[in-house]
Design a protein around this motif. Sequence first.
Motif, short mmCIF file in Angstrom:
data_model
loop_
_atom_site.label_atom_id
_atom_site.label_comp_id
_atom_site.label_asym_id
_atom_site.label_seq_id
_atom_site.Cartn_x
_atom_site.Cartn_y
_atom_site.Cartn_z
N LEU A 76 -42.71 2.76 53.22
CA LEU A 76 -41.31 2.64 53.59
C LEU A 76 -40.55 1.90 52.50
N PRO A 77 -39.28 2.25 52.31
CA PRO A 77 -38.49 1.54 51.30
C PRO A 77 -37.95 0.21 51.80
N VAL A 78 -38.43 -0.21 52.99
CA VAL A 78 -37.99 -1.48 53.58
C VAL A 78 -39.21 -2.28 54.05
N SER A 79 -38.99 -3.57 54.26
CA SER A 79 -40.02 -4.45 54.80
C SER A 79 -39.60 -4.90 56.20
N ILE A 80 -40.51 -4.76 57.20
CA ILE A 80 -40.20 -5.14 58.59
C ILE A 80 -41.02 -6.36 58.99
N ASN A 81 -40.31 -7.39 59.41
CA ASN A 81 -40.98 -8.61 59.87
C ASN A 81 -41.24 -8.47 61.37
N GLN A 82 -42.47 -8.00 61.71
CA GLN A 82 -42.81 -7.70 63.09
C GLN A 82 -42.73 -8.93 63.98
N GLY A 83 -43.27 -10.05 63.50
CA GLY A 83 -43.27 -11.28 64.31
C GLY A 83 -41.89 -11.78 64.61
N LEU A 84 -40.99 -11.72 63.60
CA LEU A 84 -39.62 -12.17 63.80
C LEU A 84 -38.90 -11.25 64.78
N LYS A 105 -36.44 -13.44 73.03
CA LYS A 105 -35.34 -14.37 73.30
C LYS A 105 -34.16 -13.63 73.95
N TYR A 106 -33.81 -12.45 73.38
CA TYR A 106 -32.72 -11.67 73.95
C TYR A 106 -33.05 -11.22 75.38
N GLN A 107 -34.33 -10.87 75.62
CA GLN A 107 -34.76 -10.41 76.96
C GLN A 107 -34.62 -11.54 77.97
N GLN A 123 -31.64 -5.41 64.40
CA GLN A 123 -30.55 -5.67 63.46
C GLN A 123 -30.36 -7.17 63.19
N ALA A 124 -31.19 -7.98 63.78
CA ALA A 124 -31.08 -9.42 63.58
C ALA A 124 -31.41 -9.79 62.13
#
Length: 293
Positions: free
Chosen positions: A76-84, A91-93, A113-114
Amino acid sequence: MIKSMTGYGIANFENERFIISAEIKTLNSKFLDFNLRSPRQFSDKEIEIRAIVGDILDRGKVNLNIDFTAKSSNELPVSINQGLFETYFAKYQSMAKAVGVEDNMDLFRMAAQAPNVVTTLSDKSDDPEEWEAVKKVIVEAAQKCDGFRSDEGETLFNKFKENLGVITEGLEQIKIEEPKRKERIKTRIKNNFTEWIEENSFDENRFEQELIYYFEKLDITEEIVRLGTHLAYFDKTMSTGKSQGKKLGFISQEIGREINTIGSKANDAAIQRHVIIMKDELEKIKEQALNII
């Protein structure tokens, strides 16, 4: 041998991983006017690319287009921080339950989108194999463009030979006309002043000095010699060394200066006809000399 600044070259490369294409178009310019269009992953290589192209093409207005296409990629051309992401979502839930909201898709979008959950990876290529392949394609395209310039230069060389031949022929005709011109001047002076000399007293020595000064003012012998020298030097310069465009331009100016002086000093219709033809051929040389490296 001279080279034209007008050129074109294209090169391609393909393997199991990627496809590369480089296209170069050049026009005349006093210096190396370099314009690059390349994929973003090679944007930090512009200085190196300019040096590669400049070493081969020397100067001119150069437009280089580079296309790079990866055949496939599992990254992927992006990095996803799964834990964050999970922390945000939880928290939102928790906050949603507290107010009686149960739309998990909205919560998912908010968490995705955070800040710092998804970050774009660098566009820069860190694969040395890719960059080496791109360099080879650039060099090949530049060399083909240089070959195109050489072919165009040979055409200009032959055209310059024709132009110089016309000017040289005009010079030879002027050499033939020059003695006749001097006789015409002598005859005209003699006819105009014979009657006046018989009727008026005058200082013969002073009159002779004035005639000598007059003939010196009209003499074009030096200009004829210098013009012949400049023509020979132009011909020699075309066949020796490289990057002679500016030098040929300077010699053309000197040729023009001598032709103009011959025309103005001679003040003779027969010679002026040859001068006009010579000036016309010289303008053709000057125009094309601007396109010589």
